[in-house]
Design an enzyme around this catalytic site. Structure first.
Site, PDB file in Angstrom:
ATOM      1  N   SER A 152      30.105  36.452  40.845  1.00  0.00           N
ATOM      2  CA  SER A 152      30.688  37.248  41.923  1.00  0.00           C
ATOM      3  C   SER A 152      30.261  36.818  43.313  1.00  0.00           C
ATOM      4  O   SER A 152      31.008  36.991  44.263  1.00  0.00           O
ATOM      5  CB  SER A 152      30.357  38.726  41.713  1.00  0.00           C
ATOM      6  OG  SER A 152      28.966  38.921  41.602  1.00  0.00           O
ATOM      7  N   HIS A 191      36.066  38.735  38.067  1.00  0.00           N
ATOM      8  CA  HIS A 191      36.683  37.867  39.090  1.00  0.00           C
ATOM      9  C   HIS A 191      37.582  36.783  38.516  1.00  0.00           C
ATOM     10  O   HIS A 191      38.160  36.004  39.266  1.00  0.00           O
ATOM     11  CB  HIS A 191      35.597  37.253  39.977  1.00  0.00           C
ATOM     12  CG  HIS A 191      34.758  38.281  40.642  1.00  0.00           C
ATOM     13  ND1 HIS A 191      35.118  38.922  41.798  1.00  0.00           N
ATOM     14  CD2 HIS A 191      33.573  38.847  40.263  1.00  0.00           C
ATOM     15  CE1 HIS A 191      34.197  39.808  42.126  1.00  0.00           C
ATOM     16  NE2 HIS A 191      33.253  39.786  41.205  1.00  0.00           N
ATOM     17  N   LYS A 202      39.985  44.709  41.078  1.00  0.00           N
ATOM     18  CA  LYS A 202      39.955  43.487  41.895  1.00  0.00           C
ATOM     19  C   LYS A 202      41.350  42.854  41.908  1.00  0.00           C
ATOM     20  O   LYS A 202      42.242  43.389  42.559  1.00  0.00           O
ATOM     21  CB  LYS A 202      38.833  42.598  41.416  1.00  0.00           C
ATOM     22  CG  LYS A 202      37.509  43.230  41.852  1.00  0.00           C
ATOM     23  CD  LYS A 202      36.269  42.748  41.226  1.00  0.00           C
ATOM     24  CE  LYS A 202      35.095  43.546  41.800  1.00  0.00           C
ATOM     25  NZ  LYS A 202      33.939  43.576  40.921  1.00  0.00           N
TER      26      LYS A 202
HETATM   27  C1  LIG Z   1      32.875  44.506  40.669  1.00  0.00           C
HETATM   28  C2  LIG Z   1      32.154  44.044  39.474  1.00  0.00           C
HETATM   29  C3  LIG Z   1      31.803  44.926  38.451  1.00  0.00           C
HETATM   30  C4  LIG Z   1      31.979  46.411  38.588  1.00  0.00           C
HETATM   31  O1  LIG Z   1      33.296  46.782  38.449  1.00  0.00           O
HETATM   32  P1  LIG Z   1      33.758  48.170  39.101  1.00  0.00           P
HETATM   33  O2  LIG Z   1      35.054  48.468  38.459  1.00  0.00           O
HETATM   34  O3  LIG Z   1      33.856  47.911  40.570  1.00  0.00           O
HETATM   35  O4  LIG Z   1      32.695  49.164  38.768  1.00  0.00           O
HETATM   36  C5  LIG Z   1      31.245  44.413  37.310  1.00  0.00           C
HETATM   37  N1  LIG Z   1      30.996  43.098  37.192  1.00  0.00           N
HETATM   38  C6  LIG Z   1      31.288  42.217  38.161  1.00  0.00           C
HETATM   39  C7  LIG Z   1      31.004  40.770  37.964  1.00  0.00           C
HETATM   40  C8  LIG Z   1      31.864  42.661  39.345  1.00  0.00           C
HETATM   41  O5  LIG Z   1      32.119  41.809  40.324  1.00  0.00           O
END
Ligand SMILES: *Cc1c(COP(=O)(O)O)cnc(C)c1O
Length: 393
Positions: free
Chosen positions: A181, A209, A241
């Protein structure tokens, strides 16, 4: 007089502020888009995870509104009580088909999906092996599980192999981000899958991602590397995302999903997401699959940015994902650059420890399929100005 609570907490806050690690929130007054309004000012933004530009798509908005009219807003209960709606169910079936897995299970957030899966799968007497750059939610879940928690060097297969050979744990779970991330690089998934199979370990990938961005149809890292359910048995993806919506899922075998329904506490003891949110995600899944141009345009932006950044002498990372960080090093310098960019109308967030290792503070630049090449050029020009200004100070 301040309370005992405040007296204890205040020095801790002061310490964080003095270390340039204090966090503040910006208030967004517009939808998530390349141009946003923050605290009354317009910015060209490169800091959202809305990689495909679906968070504000008319089809997704319409699906949310229609479902809300038919099914209301609140789901009213947890999935196991009476909150599991036909929209949730249909989304789960579509996610399973899309990722090529037997079943999928919706969670309210990615944080909870990781917590739920890892704590349901391992505990005392087991071992969990995590890349040291894994997302905080995976690290927290590993610690909470009670399994022996080991962090291996980033993308280092030899280091992991050594650890796997030494363990006598009953169950062995290997967990990595598919696309990291804060660095934007990929985990070597085919090699990890092989290593897992050789050692009777289970592989779990958090594809927050990769989902939507990678693979021919956007199904993510598993599709990109052609990994089957046998090779990659625990696939996690988030919907907040690239999918531009909200929530998360775990996809895998019938037995895995039934195990999570029975034992994953963050699944069981929480209210189901609003059914209209699931309906919105279904609309965005259709766009992810149908509109290849979003991924193709994103790749063009990334290539264009990397060429320009190289010419400016900026230090790029090994990333072909929409996450293109520029590591600066010190917190103060990273903040100074972000401030100067903001003064020029460009919004990029300075990412500092503990989100990234000490000494690797960075500008986390992210692109969306909604950006234009001209907007990337605007970013490069501003970066060039700011770097020039800093070297003259
Ligand atoms: C954003 C993210 C999460 C958390 O997901 P949410 O739905 O925002 O709680 C978990 N793992 C990674 C790698 C992330 O980037």
């Amino acid at each position: 007089m301040s309370s005992h609570l405040d007296q204890i907490l205040a020095p801790q806050l002061a310490e964080r502020r003095a270390a340039h690690l204090y966090r503040t929130r910006k208030t967004l007054q517009s939808p998530q888009a390349p141009e946003v309004i923050v605290d009354g000012k317009k910015y060209l933004a490169f800091c959202s995870n809305d990689y495909l530009g679906l968070a504000n798509h008319p089809d997704v908005i319409a699906a949310l509104m229609e479902a809300a009219k038919k099914l209301g807003v609140g789901s009213g209960a947890s999935h196991l009580v009476a909150g599991h709606s036909r929209e949730h169910h249909a989304l789960e079936e579509e996610l399973a088909a899309f990722t090529g897995r037997e079943r999928a299970l919706l969670f309210s957030t990615g944080y909870m999906a990781n917590m739920g899966a890892i704590t349901a799968l391992v505990g005392q007497g087991d071992a969990v092996f995590e890349d040291r750059l894994n997302h905080a939610s995976l690290l927290d879940a590993g610690l909470l599980s009670g399994a022996r928690f080991q962090r291996f060097l980033h993308n280092d297969l030899t280091n992991l192999q050594t650890r796997l050979e030494k363990t006598e744990a009953a169950r062995k779970l290997i967990v990595v981000d598919g696309v990291f991330s804060m660095d934007g690089d990929c985990a070597p998934l085919p090699q990890l899958a092989e290593l897992a199979q050789k050692n009777n370990a289970w592989l779990m990938v958090d594809d927050a991602h990769g989902f939507g961005c990678l693979g021919t149809t956007g199904a993510g890292s598993a599709e990109h590397f052609g990994l089957t359910q046998t090779q990659l048995p625990i696939l996690m993806g988030t919907l907040g995302k690239a999918a531009g919506s909200f929530g998360a899922f775990i996809a895998g075998s019938e037995t895995l999903i039934e195990t999570l329904i029975q034992f994953a506490r963050p699944y069981i003891y929480t209210t189901a997401m609003p059914p209209a949110v699931a309906a919105a995600t279904r609309a965005s899944l259709r766009l992810i699959q149908a509109e290849h141009w979003r991924r193709e345009h994103l790749q063009k932006l990334i290539t264009h940015f990397r060429q320009g950044a190289r010419q400016l002498g900026l230090q790029l990372m090994e990333s072909f994902s929409p996450i293109q960080p520029i590591v600066i090093g010190s917190e103060t310098k990273t903040l100074a650059i972000a401030d100067k960019l903001a003064a020029r109308g460009i919004l990029i967030i300075a990412i500092r420890p503990p989100t990234v290792p000490v000494g690797s503070s960075r500008l986390r630049i992210t692109f969306s399929a909604q950006h234009s090449i001209a907007q990337v050029d605007q970013l490069l020009e501003a970066m060039s100005d700011v770097m020039g200004e800093l070297s003259n100070e």
